[in-house]
Write a protein that holds these residues in place. Structure first.
Motif, PDB file in Angstrom:
ATOM      1  N   GLU A 143       0.825  -1.213   0.000  1.00 24.57           N
ATOM      2  CA  GLU A 143       0.000   0.000   0.000  1.00 24.57           C
ATOM      3  C   GLU A 143       0.860   1.264   0.000  1.00 24.57           C
ATOM      4  N   GLU A 144       2.012   1.180   0.642  1.00 24.48           N
ATOM      5  CA  GLU A 144       2.907   2.341   0.704  1.00 24.48           C
ATOM      6  C   GLU A 144       3.908   2.363  -0.447  1.00 24.48           C
ATOM      7  N   GLY A 145       3.864   1.338  -1.311  1.00 33.69           N
ATOM      8  CA  GLY A 145       4.771   1.269  -2.452  1.00 33.69           C
ATOM      9  C   GLY A 145       6.208   0.990  -2.071  1.00 33.69           C
ATOM     10  N   LYS A 146       6.412   0.364  -0.934  1.00 31.07           N
ATOM     11  CA  LYS A 146       7.759   0.073  -0.439  1.00 31.07           C
ATOM     12  C   LYS A 146       8.181  -1.340  -0.839  1.00 31.07           C
ATOM     13  N   ILE A 173       3.990 -24.858  -3.171  1.00 27.42           N
ATOM     14  CA  ILE A 173       5.060 -24.416  -4.080  1.00 27.42           C
ATOM     15  C   ILE A 173       4.589 -23.218  -4.908  1.00 27.42           C
ATOM     16  N   ALA A 174       3.331 -23.248  -5.340  1.00 30.40           N
ATOM     17  CA  ALA A 174       2.773 -22.122  -6.099  1.00 30.40           C
ATOM     18  C   ALA A 174       2.734 -20.857  -5.227  1.00 30.40           C
ATOM     19  N   TYR A 175       2.362 -21.023  -3.962  1.00 35.63           N
ATOM     20  CA  TYR A 175       2.348 -19.886  -3.036  1.00 35.63           C
ATOM     21  C   TYR A 175       3.761 -19.301  -2.923  1.00 35.63           C
ATOM     22  N   LEU A 176       4.750 -20.166  -2.730  1.00 36.44           N
ATOM     23  CA  LEU A 176       6.127 -19.700  -2.580  1.00 36.44           C
ATOM     24  C   LEU A 176       6.630 -19.002  -3.846  1.00 36.44           C
ATOM     25  N   ALA A 177       6.217 -19.501  -5.000  1.00 35.54           N
ATOM     26  CA  ALA A 177       6.594 -18.855  -6.265  1.00 35.54           C
ATOM     27  C   ALA A 177       5.959 -17.466  -6.355  1.00 35.54           C
ATOM     28  N   SER A 178       4.698 -17.347  -5.931  1.00 33.69           N
ATOM     29  CA  SER A 178       4.023 -16.037  -5.925  1.00 33.69           C
ATOM     30  C   SER A 178       4.704 -15.086  -4.950  1.00 33.69           C
ATOM     31  N   LEU A 179       5.114 -15.607  -3.803  1.00 29.40           N
ATOM     32  CA  LEU A 179       5.798 -14.779  -2.814  1.00 29.40           C
ATOM     33  C   LEU A 179       7.134 -14.287  -3.360  1.00 29.40           C
ATOM     34  N   SER A 237       9.351  -7.913  -7.204  1.00 31.66           N
ATOM     35  CA  SER A 237       8.556  -7.031  -8.072  1.00 31.66           C
ATOM     36  C   SER A 237       9.092  -5.613  -8.078  1.00 31.66           C
ATOM     37  N   ASN A 238       8.901  -4.969  -9.231  1.00 28.86           N
ATOM     38  CA  ASN A 238       9.130  -3.529  -9.248  1.00 28.86           C
ATOM     39  C   ASN A 238       7.856  -2.863  -8.727  1.00 28.86           C
ATOM     40  N   GLU A 239       7.937  -1.584  -8.465  1.00 24.22           N
ATOM     41  CA  GLU A 239       6.833  -0.870  -7.817  1.00 24.22           C
ATOM     42  C   GLU A 239       5.519  -0.966  -8.586  1.00 24.22           C
ATOM     43  N   GLU A 240       5.577  -0.977  -9.915  1.00 20.43           N
ATOM     44  CA  GLU A 240       4.365  -1.014 -10.732  1.00 20.43           C
ATOM     45  C   GLU A 240       3.601  -2.338 -10.594  1.00 20.43           C
ATOM     46  N   LEU A 241       4.305  -3.423 -10.282  1.00 18.80           N
ATOM     47  CA  LEU A 241       3.664  -4.737 -10.201  1.00 18.80           C
ATOM     48  C   LEU A 241       3.362  -5.201  -8.773  1.00 18.80           C
ATOM     49  N   LEU A 242       3.733  -4.404  -7.781  1.00 19.66           N
ATOM     50  CA  LEU A 242       3.527  -4.809  -6.390  1.00 19.66           C
ATOM     51  C   LEU A 242       2.071  -5.172  -6.104  1.00 19.66           C
ATOM     52  N   SER A 243       1.165  -4.298  -6.455  1.00 16.83           N
ATOM     53  CA  SER A 243      -0.248  -4.510  -6.152  1.00 16.83           C
ATOM     54  C   SER A 243      -0.785  -5.763  -6.844  1.00 16.83           C
ATOM     55  N   GLU A 244      -0.486  -5.907  -8.113  1.00 17.06           N
ATOM     56  CA  GLU A 244      -0.961  -7.067  -8.886  1.00 17.06           C
ATOM     57  C   GLU A 244      -0.385  -8.372  -8.336  1.00 17.06           C
ATOM     58  N   ASN A 245       0.891  -8.377  -8.027  1.00 19.36           N
ATOM     59  CA  ASN A 245       1.526  -9.587  -7.501  1.00 19.36           C
ATOM     60  C   ASN A 245       1.073  -9.898  -6.073  1.00 19.36           C
ATOM     61  N   TYR A 246       0.768  -8.874  -5.316  1.00 20.67           N
ATOM     62  CA  TYR A 246       0.234  -9.103  -3.970  1.00 20.67           C
ATOM     63  C   TYR A 246      -1.141  -9.771  -4.061  1.00 20.67           C
ATOM     64  N   LYS A 247      -1.983  -9.268  -4.956  1.00 20.92           N
ATOM     65  CA  LYS A 247      -3.313  -9.864  -5.140  1.00 20.92           C
ATOM     66  C   LYS A 247      -3.192 -11.330  -5.542  1.00 20.92           C
ATOM     67  N   ILE A 275      -8.419 -14.396   5.807  1.00 23.76           N
ATOM     68  CA  ILE A 275      -7.544 -14.143   4.666  1.00 23.76           C
ATOM     69  C   ILE A 275      -8.147 -13.055   3.779  1.00 23.76           C
ATOM     70  N   ASN A 276      -9.463 -13.043   3.648  1.00 20.17           N
ATOM     71  CA  ASN A 276     -10.123 -12.006   2.855  1.00 20.17           C
ATOM     72  C   ASN A 276      -9.824 -10.602   3.379  1.00 20.17           C
ATOM     73  N   LEU A 277      -9.491 -10.501   4.661  1.00 19.62           N
ATOM     74  CA  LEU A 277      -9.128  -9.194   5.236  1.00 19.62           C
ATOM     75  C   LEU A 277      -7.808  -8.683   4.681  1.00 19.62           C
ATOM     76  N   LEU A 278      -7.029  -9.562   4.083  1.00 23.00           N
ATOM     77  CA  LEU A 278      -5.737  -9.175   3.530  1.00 23.00           C
ATOM     78  C   LEU A 278      -5.868  -8.510   2.155  1.00 23.00           C
ATOM     79  N   LYS A 279      -7.040  -8.631   1.538  1.00 20.90           N
ATOM     80  CA  LYS A 279      -7.229  -8.073   0.202  1.00 20.90           C
ATOM     81  C   LYS A 279      -7.060  -6.556   0.231  1.00 20.90           C
ATOM     82  N   LEU A 280      -6.545  -6.042  -0.877  1.00 18.61           N
ATOM     83  CA  LEU A 280      -6.419  -4.588  -1.026  1.00 18.61           C
ATOM     84  C   LEU A 280      -7.790  -4.027  -1.369  1.00 18.61           C
ATOM     85  N   ASP A 281      -8.065  -2.814  -0.879  1.00 16.24           N
ATOM     86  CA  ASP A 281      -9.362  -2.174  -1.162  1.00 16.24           C
ATOM     87  C   ASP A 281      -9.471  -1.737  -2.602  1.00 16.24           C
TER      88      ASP A 281
END
Length: 153
Positions: free
Chosen positions: A69-72, A104-110, A116-126, A147-153
């Motif tokens: 959310e903070e782009g960090k 393994i898929a979760y770890l690959a997503s993590l 990720s670069n800043e532009e893909l942070l939100s998409e990759n987090y989702k 877990i649904n509480l972790l979703k971005l608004d």
């Protein structure tokens, strides 16, 4: 005569005080049992290493969400989260080939999110949150609401 009455009164008071103390001790003990019962309901799988790890992973995901959310840049959690592939579950039947594949898929997503670069942070987090939901919908649906509480608004 007065002395005997006083002695009798003191014995009655002694019994009353003793009974009161015993009652208080037992009632306090029951409160502790009630707290433990409530805690067990909140965390029914509290002793399983996989359940403990999953709770830590949730806290890590909250930190990750704030960073996104903070782009960090994201701190690395890969080594810690890899333990999900080997941690002992409450029900050994959970550790199927599908569980391993989803882990393994979760770890690959993590890993993808962490690099990720800043532009893909939100998409990759989702994507990462969705991998959590996919696995929990198959194996342990209890935490889905959380877990649904972790979703971005």
């Amino acid at each position: 005569m007065l002395l005997k009455r006083l002695e009798l009164l003191l014995r009655k008071m002694h019994k009353f005080l003793f009974s009161s103390v015993v009652f208080l001790l037992f009632s306090c003990g029951n409160d502790q049992v009630q707290v433990k019962e409530n805690e067990a309901i909140k965390y029914p799988n509290q002793d399983a290493p996989l359940a403990l790890l999953m709770r830590e992973m949730f806290l890590d995901m909250e930190e990750i969400r704030i960073s996104v959310e903070e782009g960090k840049a994201i701190s690395t959690y890969i080594e810690k989260h890899k333990k999900l592939l080997t941690a002992k579950p409450t029900d050994i039947g959970v550790k199927t080939e599908t569980f391993q594949t989803m882990g393994i898929a979760y770890l690959a997503s993590l890993k993808q999110l962490e690099t990720s670069n800043e532009e893909l942070l939100s998409e990759n987090y989702k994507s990462l949150v969705n991998s959590c939901l996919a696995c929990h919908n198959n194996f342990c649906p209890g935490p889905v609401k959380r877990i649904n509480l972790l979703k971005l608004d």
